[in-house]
Design a protein around this motif. Structure first.
Motif, PDB file in Angstrom:
ATOM      1  N   THR A   2      33.655   7.322 107.662  1.00 37.98           N
ATOM      2  CA  THR A   2      34.997   7.833 107.376  1.00 37.98           C
ATOM      3  C   THR A   2      35.879   6.737 106.796  1.00 37.98           C
ATOM      4  O   THR A   2      36.564   6.929 105.791  1.00 37.98           O
ATOM      5  N   GLY A   3      35.866   5.558 107.416  1.00 34.45           N
ATOM      6  CA  GLY A   3      36.667   4.466 106.898  1.00 34.45           C
ATOM      7  C   GLY A   3      36.261   4.080 105.496  1.00 34.45           C
ATOM      8  O   GLY A   3      37.084   3.765 104.642  1.00 34.45           O
ATOM      9  N   GLY A   4      34.953   4.113 105.234  1.00 34.21           N
ATOM     10  CA  GLY A   4      34.453   3.793 103.897  1.00 34.21           C
ATOM     11  C   GLY A   4      34.964   4.754 102.859  1.00 34.21           C
ATOM     12  O   GLY A   4      35.348   4.359 101.757  1.00 34.21           O
ATOM     13  N   PHE A   5      34.985   6.022 103.205  1.00 36.15           N
ATOM     14  CA  PHE A   5      35.465   7.024 102.251  1.00 36.15           C
ATOM     15  C   PHE A   5      36.965   6.902 102.032  1.00 36.15           C
ATOM     16  O   PHE A   5      37.455   7.132 100.938  1.00 36.15           O
ATOM     17  N   ASN A   6      37.718   6.524 103.094  1.00 36.67           N
ATOM     18  CA  ASN A   6      39.134   6.270 102.885  1.00 36.67           C
ATOM     19  C   ASN A   6      39.324   5.138 101.893  1.00 36.67           C
ATOM     20  O   ASN A   6      40.170   5.188 100.999  1.00 36.67           O
ATOM     21  N   CYS A   7      38.516   4.086 102.037  1.00 34.23           N
ATOM     22  CA  CYS A   7      38.558   2.965 101.096  1.00 34.23           C
ATOM     23  C   CYS A   7      38.221   3.432  99.689  1.00 34.23           C
ATOM     24  O   CYS A   7      38.847   3.015  98.711  1.00 34.23           O
ATOM     25  N   PHE A   8      37.228   4.315  99.599  1.00 34.48           N
ATOM     26  CA  PHE A   8      36.804   4.845  98.293  1.00 34.48           C
ATOM     27  C   PHE A   8      37.967   5.522  97.575  1.00 34.48           C
ATOM     28  O   PHE A   8      38.242   5.253  96.413  1.00 34.48           O
ATOM     29  N   PHE A   9      38.683   6.369  98.286  1.00 32.65           N
ATOM     30  CA  PHE A   9      39.756   7.121  97.648  1.00 32.65           C
ATOM     31  C   PHE A   9      40.954   6.226  97.320  1.00 32.65           C
ATOM     32  O   PHE A   9      41.719   6.528  96.417  1.00 32.65           O
ATOM     33  N   ILE A  10      41.112   5.114  98.043  1.00 32.65           N
ATOM     34  CA  ILE A  10      42.158   4.155  97.697  1.00 32.65           C
ATOM     35  C   ILE A  10      41.785   3.415  96.417  1.00 32.65           C
ATOM     36  O   ILE A  10      42.606   3.195  95.535  1.00 32.65           O
ATOM     37  N   LEU A  11      40.525   3.028  96.288  1.00 33.64           N
ATOM     38  CA  LEU A  11      40.086   2.219  95.156  1.00 33.64           C
ATOM     39  C   LEU A  11      39.789   3.038  93.915  1.00 33.64           C
ATOM     40  O   LEU A  11      39.885   2.525  92.795  1.00 33.64           O
ATOM     41  N   PHE A 167      30.113   2.342  93.506  1.00 33.49           N
ATOM     42  CA  PHE A 167      31.410   2.020  92.930  1.00 33.49           C
ATOM     43  C   PHE A 167      31.957   0.710  93.485  1.00 33.49           C
ATOM     44  O   PHE A 167      32.475  -0.133  92.737  1.00 33.49           O
ATOM     45  N   LEU A 168      31.843   0.496  94.793  1.00 35.32           N
ATOM     46  CA  LEU A 168      32.321  -0.747  95.391  1.00 35.32           C
ATOM     47  C   LEU A 168      31.550  -1.937  94.836  1.00 35.32           C
ATOM     48  O   LEU A 168      32.126  -3.004  94.560  1.00 35.32           O
ATOM     49  N   ARG A 169      30.254  -1.780  94.622  1.00 37.72           N
ATOM     50  CA  ARG A 169      29.436  -2.846  94.033  1.00 37.72           C
ATOM     51  C   ARG A 169      29.906  -3.146  92.614  1.00 37.72           C
ATOM     52  O   ARG A 169      30.007  -4.305  92.199  1.00 37.72           O
ATOM     53  N   TYR A 170      30.204  -2.097  91.860  1.00 39.87           N
ATOM     54  CA  TYR A 170      30.672  -2.249  90.476  1.00 39.87           C
ATOM     55  C   TYR A 170      31.905  -3.130  90.383  1.00 39.87           C
ATOM     56  O   TYR A 170      32.040  -3.958  89.469  1.00 39.87           O
ATOM     57  N   LEU A 171      32.854  -2.980  91.305  1.00 36.50           N
ATOM     58  CA  LEU A 171      34.108  -3.728  91.248  1.00 36.50           C
ATOM     59  C   LEU A 171      33.879  -5.235  91.243  1.00 36.50           C
ATOM     60  O   LEU A 171      34.674  -5.991  90.687  1.00 36.50           O
ATOM     61  N   TYR A 172      32.755  -5.675  91.840  1.00 36.55           N
ATOM     62  CA  TYR A 172      32.459  -7.103  91.927  1.00 36.55           C
ATOM     63  C   TYR A 172      31.393  -7.552  90.927  1.00 36.55           C
ATOM     64  O   TYR A 172      31.328  -8.738  90.596  1.00 36.55           O
ATOM     65  N   THR A 173      30.560  -6.622  90.463  1.00 32.10           N
ATOM     66  CA  THR A 173      29.434  -7.011  89.603  1.00 32.10           C
ATOM     67  C   THR A 173      29.515  -6.430  88.195  1.00 32.10           C
ATOM     68  O   THR A 173      28.891  -6.952  87.272  1.00 32.10           O
ATOM     69  N   GLY A 174      30.224  -5.317  88.030  1.00 35.04           N
ATOM     70  CA  GLY A 174      30.253  -4.617  86.743  1.00 35.04           C
ATOM     71  C   GLY A 174      29.068  -3.705  86.523  1.00 35.04           C
ATOM     72  O   GLY A 174      28.933  -3.103  85.455  1.00 35.04           O
ATOM     73  N   ASP A 175      28.198  -3.548  87.525  1.00 35.27           N
ATOM     74  CA  ASP A 175      26.987  -2.734  87.371  1.00 35.27           C
ATOM     75  C   ASP A 175      27.309  -1.243  87.256  1.00 35.27           C
ATOM     76  O   ASP A 175      28.269  -0.746  87.862  1.00 35.27           O
ATOM     77  N   ASN A 176      26.491  -0.534  86.522  1.00 32.54           N
ATOM     78  CA  ASN A 176      26.587   0.913  86.342  1.00 32.54           C
ATOM     79  C   ASN A 176      26.577   1.623  87.699  1.00 32.54           C
ATOM     80  O   ASN A 176      25.716   1.350  88.537  1.00 32.54           O
TER      81      ASN A 176
END
Length: 398
Positions: A2-11, A167-176
């Motif tokens: 749940t916390g992860g998904f809250n983070c997802f919608f913020i980012l 998506f969280l990985r992308y923010l730091y790596t640029g990966d698809n």
């Protein structure tokens, strides 16, 4: 999670806001610049001035710009280099990743198949997808036209744990992070789909990934072959492909750089290329250059020698959801601004931003390709609007 998904919608808004439309419209009338262009016809001064101002603000790695004015000679400009290592100068032949501009080609292929009777705009997902595909009642009733015009109500992409992690990985790596949409599991989340109460355009990579899935299913061919047979060959677009590594100029392509995104990579650093192999190819995999895209746009402002292609182009240019800004066509959108009508597409992928647009009334067309990911992608609109207003002013020059 749940916390992860809250983070997802913020980012999520950091990257996904206005992914297929202009998100930073800064065009102003600038009457002095319009009068000057009308009376001097100096395109070089106009382009160089706009790019200089843009570069000072956005620090884009490089740009390629192409213009057709009043259906006249195609002209191109290049600024900067493909990257800091090989430093090939950017020009009209330099290849760029186009991202969502791919959807316009796919939309015209679909329109061509509809005109031939192989598909119908009112075909529903319940008829288009395999019989065992789990679909909600709302999903069953989504039509081919709704997919093509982003009016199906489908979200931008599937919202699940795998998408969050990617998506969280992308923010730091640029990966698809669109691997799931590229696979045939793209249909897996349709069983829980509920149509929004308000029917209006909602940009959807998921919808166009489904179109890629449907095209292969119904024709037995991939989007590259369909596009080559219907569009690229007749327009002599020899440096355009959904499979970029097959192009001879691919080793000399513009290399993508971080800009506004990925959020946690410093601006100007090289980021990974994005590659697709399945359903997302039709939605986001196209590479091309300014020279080829101007041939494509000329077919939109002046017609093609291919009558079937002209019919498909007309279908994609039609407005299916009317509003002043971002009226929905098939893949394209249309703005009515400053008493002018501009039809355009934008694309963002990896380290690239792209814009193609045209003004049918004045027979003007513009391509702007960047090898930086910058939301501020308004140069093309600015150029088209200045030219349109200058065309209207021309008779007042003394």
């Amino acid at each position: 999670m749940t916390g992860g998904f809250n983070c997802f919608f913020i980012l999520l808004p950091l990257f996904l806001t206005s992914c297929g439309t202009l998100s930073d419209m800064q065009v102003k009338e600038q009457p002095d610049a319009v009068r000057k262009l009308a009376c001097t016809e100096d395109l070089d001064e106009m382009v160089n001035g706009i790019v200089r101002q843009y570069q000072n603000k956005e620090k884009a790695a490089g740009l390629a710009i192409g213009i057709i004015r009043n259906n006249g000679e195609a002209r191109t400009w290049g600024f900067g280099y493909t990257n800091s290592t090989n430093r090939y100068k950017i020009d009209g032949e330099t290849l760029f990743a186009l991202g969502s501009v791919s959807k316009g080609v796919t939309g015209e292929v679909v329109a061509g198949l509809v005109n031939k009777g192989q598909l119908r705009w009112d075909d529903k997902l319940s008829e288009l997808l395999p019989k065992n595909t789990p679909l909600s009642e709302d999903a069953k009733n989504i039509t081919l036209l709704q997919l093509a015009t982003h009016t199906s109500g489908l979200p931008r992409q599937n919202m699940n744990k795998d998408m969050l992690e990617s998506f969280l990985r992308y923010l730091y790596t640029g990966d698809n992070f669109y691997h799931e949409l590229d696979s045939d599991s793209v249909v897996n989340d349709l069983s829980g789909f509920k149509r929004p109460e308000k029917r209006e355009p909602q940009y959807s990579n998921l919808g166009y990934a489904l179109l890629g899935y449907i095209l292969k299913l119904k024709t037995g061919e991939d989007i590259q072959q369909l596009s080559y047979d219907f569009i690229f060959r007749s327009l002599k677009m020899n440096n355009t492909s959904f499979y970029a590594t097959r192009l001879k100029d691919y080793p000399y392509r513009a290399i993508g750089h971080a800009g506004d995104q990925p959020k946690f990579i410093p601006r100007g650093e090289v980021v990974p290329d994005w590659h697709f192999s399945n359903n997302m190819v039709a939605a986001a995999s196209l590479y091309s250059n300014v020279d080829d895209l101007l041939k494509y746009l000329r077919a939109h402002i002046d017609g093609s020698r291919n009558g079937d292609l002209n019919l498909a182009i007309s279908a994609t240019e039609k407005v299916y959801f009317q509003r002043n800004i971002e009226a929905a066509n098939i893949a394209w959108v249309t703005d009515h601004i400053n008493n002018q009508t501009i039809t355009y597409q934008v694309g963002y992928i990896g380290g690239y931003s792209s814009y193609i647009g045209f003004d049918k009334k004045h027979q003007n067309a513009v391509v702007v390709l960047q090898n930086s990911f910058n939301w501020s992608n308004y140069i093309g609109h600015d150029l088209l609007l200045r030219m349109a207003m200058a065309d209207d002013y021309r008779g007042k020059c003394h």
